[in-house]
Design a protein around this motif. Sequence first.
Motif, PDB file in Angstrom:
ATOM      1  N   UNK A 158       0.812  -1.221   0.000  1.00  0.00           N
ATOM      2  CA  UNK A 158       0.000   0.000   0.000  1.00  0.00           C
ATOM      3  C   UNK A 158       0.844   1.269   0.000  1.00  0.00           C
ATOM      4  N   UNK A 159       2.147   1.133  -0.201  1.00  0.00           N
ATOM      5  CA  UNK A 159       3.033   2.294  -0.198  1.00  0.00           C
ATOM      6  C   UNK A 159       2.686   3.208  -1.375  1.00  0.00           C
ATOM      7  N   UNK A 160       2.613   4.549  -1.146  1.00  0.00           N
ATOM      8  CA  UNK A 160       2.177   5.474  -2.205  1.00  0.00           C
ATOM      9  C   UNK A 160       3.003   5.412  -3.486  1.00  0.00           C
ATOM     10  N   UNK A 161       4.301   5.126  -3.383  1.00  0.00           N
ATOM     11  CA  UNK A 161       5.140   5.115  -4.573  1.00  0.00           C
ATOM     12  C   UNK A 161       5.354   3.747  -5.165  1.00  0.00           C
ATOM     13  N   UNK A 162       4.433   2.822  -4.901  1.00  0.00           N
ATOM     14  CA  UNK A 162       4.668   1.427  -5.295  1.00  0.00           C
ATOM     15  C   UNK A 162       4.669   1.221  -6.815  1.00  0.00           C
ATOM     16  N   UNK A 163       4.117   2.158  -7.567  1.00  0.00           N
ATOM     17  CA  UNK A 163       4.069   1.993  -9.018  1.00  0.00           C
ATOM     18  C   UNK A 163       5.297   2.554  -9.733  1.00  0.00           C
ATOM     19  N   UNK A 164       6.249   3.098  -8.974  1.00  0.00           N
ATOM     20  CA  UNK A 164       7.457   3.634  -9.586  1.00  0.00           C
ATOM     21  C   UNK A 164       8.431   2.493  -9.863  1.00  0.00           C
ATOM     22  N   UNK A 165       8.724   2.249 -11.142  1.00  0.00           N
ATOM     23  CA  UNK A 165       9.628   1.156 -11.483  1.00  0.00           C
ATOM     24  C   UNK A 165      11.011   1.693 -11.830  1.00  0.00           C
ATOM     25  N   UNK A 166      12.014   0.888 -11.562  1.00  0.00           N
ATOM     26  CA  UNK A 166      13.402   1.305 -11.740  1.00  0.00           C
ATOM     27  C   UNK A 166      14.023   0.790 -13.033  1.00  0.00           C
ATOM     28  N   UNK A 167      13.357  -0.105 -13.715  1.00  0.00           N
ATOM     29  CA  UNK A 167      13.792  -0.582 -15.028  1.00  0.00           C
ATOM     30  C   UNK A 167      12.577  -0.711 -15.930  1.00  0.00           C
ATOM     31  N   UNK A 168      12.755  -0.398 -17.196  1.00  0.00           N
ATOM     32  CA  UNK A 168      11.665  -0.571 -18.164  1.00  0.00           C
ATOM     33  C   UNK A 168      12.256  -0.747 -19.553  1.00  0.00           C
ATOM     34  N   UNK A 169      11.498  -1.381 -20.407  1.00  0.00           N
ATOM     35  CA  UNK A 169      11.858  -1.510 -21.816  1.00  0.00           C
ATOM     36  C   UNK A 169      11.596  -0.181 -22.511  1.00  0.00           C
ATOM     37  N   UNK A 170      12.621   0.371 -23.176  1.00  0.00           N
ATOM     38  CA  UNK A 170      12.420   1.525 -24.037  1.00  0.00           C
ATOM     39  C   UNK A 170      12.697   2.880 -23.448  1.00  0.00           C
ATOM     40  N   UNK A 171      13.004   2.973 -22.164  1.00  0.00           N
ATOM     41  CA  UNK A 171      13.227   4.287 -21.556  1.00  0.00           C
ATOM     42  C   UNK A 171      14.691   4.705 -21.576  1.00  0.00           C
ATOM     43  N   UNK A 172      15.597   3.754 -21.785  1.00  0.00           N
ATOM     44  CA  UNK A 172      17.034   4.016 -21.864  1.00  0.00           C
ATOM     45  C   UNK A 172      17.604   3.246 -23.064  1.00  0.00           C
ATOM     46  N   UNK A 173      18.771   3.671 -23.579  1.00  0.00           N
ATOM     47  CA  UNK A 173      19.347   2.968 -24.735  1.00  0.00           C
ATOM     48  C   UNK A 173      19.662   1.502 -24.458  1.00  0.00           C
ATOM     49  N   UNK A 174      20.004   1.184 -23.212  1.00  0.00           N
ATOM     50  CA  UNK A 174      20.349  -0.180 -22.828  1.00  0.00           C
ATOM     51  C   UNK A 174      19.579  -0.544 -21.573  1.00  0.00           C
ATOM     52  N   UNK A 175      19.112  -1.781 -21.484  1.00  0.00           N
ATOM     53  CA  UNK A 175      18.403  -2.230 -20.289  1.00  0.00           C
ATOM     54  C   UNK A 175      18.914  -3.602 -19.882  1.00  0.00           C
TER      55      UNK A 175
END
Length: 243
Positions: A158-175
């Motif tokens: 139930x933490x307010x920032x639980x939807x913040x992800x630290x890795x994703x496809x397409x947001x940086x040149x390399x993942x």
Amino acid sequence: MQSWGLTDPGCVRSQNQDAFQIEQLDRNSILCVLCDGMGGARSGNVASTLATEVFVEEVRRVWSSGMDAEKLDQMLQGAVKLANFTVFDQAQQFEEFNGMGTTLVAVLIHGRGATVVNVGDSRAYRVNRDGIRRLTIDHSLVQMMVERGELTPEQARTYPGKNYITRAIGTEPVVQCDIFHLDVERGDCLLLCSDGLSNIMDDQEILFEVVHGVNKQYCCQRLLDIAKNRGAPDNVTSILVQV
């Protein structure tokens, strides 16, 4: 093996930004991939659909039934890399897609072995009569806080920032992706789901529906119905494979 999948916008959002695909590679091998897009009304949908299609196409192109574990890992890592490059490139080329990205979780079951790959906070579970085990580790702020001892798993739900992800496809040149291996036995179920489901149901509730449900082919629908009965504020997607 039998497999089923279902996706739904949920009760609040007008558009579904989740995407999934189930691909039978050969008689004894199946590939399942699920993506949860982000980045605005249109671009989140583009990111998830593009990543799903590119990932599956690349696995199809490279796949051989005689692959060993090392080759499988290389193939899946290559498919993640290509999906990431494609989504990132589209985001750079078109202003309306700027900032788009997506999670990705996939499983390739080949005979009695399974390989799971993930980026983001969409999840993979192994479910059988012995219980439920989450196979993936969320790439998220709250997961980092749990690992540091700043939150308990219960508080993280139930933490307010639980939807913040630290890795994703397409947001940086390399993942970087995580890869997990497991042996599967007859009767085992592997479940992939977006956070629209895992944020609504806890592991024990999922276990009950998968193991004790009347018919596996209706399991994804039952999971969706529960999520929607609880308000389903996000898109809800699940894939179930029974070995």
